[in-house]
Design a protein around this motif. Structure first.
Motif, PDB file in Angstrom:
ATOM      1  N   LEU A 263       0.883  -1.266   0.066  1.00  0.00           N
ATOM      2  CA  LEU A 263       0.184   0.035   0.159  1.00  0.00           C
ATOM      3  C   LEU A 263       0.858   1.243   0.051  1.00  0.00           C
ATOM      4  CD1 LEU A 263      -2.870   1.151   0.066  1.00  0.00           C
ATOM      5  CD2 LEU A 263      -2.682   1.143   2.662  1.00  0.00           C
ATOM      6  N   LEU A 264       1.896   1.173   0.689  1.00  0.00           N
ATOM      7  CA  LEU A 264       2.789   2.613   0.845  1.00  0.00           C
ATOM      8  C   LEU A 264       3.490   2.575  -0.366  1.00  0.00           C
ATOM      9  CD1 LEU A 264       4.235   2.030   4.413  1.00  0.00           C
ATOM     10  CD2 LEU A 264       2.861   3.919   3.603  1.00  0.00           C
ATOM     11  N   MET A 265       3.882   1.498  -1.043  1.00  0.00           N
ATOM     12  CA  MET A 265       4.660   1.633  -2.361  1.00  0.00           C
ATOM     13  C   MET A 265       3.768   1.848  -3.372  1.00  0.00           C
ATOM     14  SD  MET A 265       7.707   0.771  -2.045  1.00  0.00           S
ATOM     15  CE  MET A 265       8.217   0.587  -3.379  1.00  0.00           C
ATOM     16  N   TYR A 266       2.560   1.677  -3.184  1.00  0.00           N
ATOM     17  CA  TYR A 266       1.532   2.320  -4.353  1.00  0.00           C
ATOM     18  C   TYR A 266       1.188   3.373  -4.117  1.00  0.00           C
ATOM     19  CZ  TYR A 266      -3.076   3.186  -6.204  1.00  0.00           C
ATOM     20  OH  TYR A 266      -4.084   3.685  -7.096  1.00  0.00           O
ATOM     21  N   PHE A 267       1.248   4.342  -3.134  1.00  0.00           N
ATOM     22  CA  PHE A 267       1.106   5.664  -2.565  1.00  0.00           C
ATOM     23  C   PHE A 267       2.479   6.305  -3.029  1.00  0.00           C
ATOM     24  CE2 PHE A 267      -2.099   4.660   0.789  1.00  0.00           C
ATOM     25  CZ  PHE A 267      -3.190   5.086  -0.088  1.00  0.00           C
ATOM     26  N   LEU A 268       3.372   5.596  -2.969  1.00  0.00           N
ATOM     27  CA  LEU A 268       4.817   6.328  -3.444  1.00  0.00           C
ATOM     28  C   LEU A 268       4.998   6.722  -4.871  1.00  0.00           C
ATOM     29  CD1 LEU A 268       7.718   7.424  -2.653  1.00  0.00           C
ATOM     30  CD2 LEU A 268       8.343   4.848  -2.670  1.00  0.00           C
TER      31      LEU A 268
END
Length: 115
Positions: free
Chosen positions: A16-21
């Protein structure tokens, strides 16, 4: 068995954090009109560090080879002596060469710049 649930939760948070990044990076690229070049494009070729074309690279290599040959020739003409285990310029030989060159050029002393 509970570590599997923790591991699954941690992986989901990570992705999820990689997607937002990635969304943030894409947004900033568009906002600032930037283009991020790939890592492969940024690698430097040791034979061609400035990205010259083939013909320009060969011309540059030839010029460098000629310059190195000229430099070797000039350095080989400098008289050196070995003193205390070190090579030093033989100043007496340099003065003699200057005197010989001055005699062949017709001048007998230092130039004053006045006529």
């Amino acid at each position: 068995m509970s570590w599997i649930f923790i591991f699954g939760f941690a992986l989901s948070v990570f992705f999820l954090l990689m997607y937002f990044l990635s969304k943030f990076v894409n947004h900033m690229k568009m906002e600032q009109n930037m283009e991020i070049e790939s890592f492969k494009d940024s690698l430097i070729d040791k034979d061609n560090p400035v990205g010259l074309t083939g013909e320009e690279l060969e011309k540059m290599k030839q010029q460098q080879a000629e310059a190195q040959a000229h430099l070797r020739e000039v350095i080989s003409k400098i008289p050196v002596i070995q003193k205390d285990g070190k090579f030093q310029v033989d100043m007496d030989a340099v003065r003699q060469q200057k005197a010989a060159a001055a005699k062949t050029n017709g001048s007998t002393g230092p130039a004053t710049g006045k006529n």
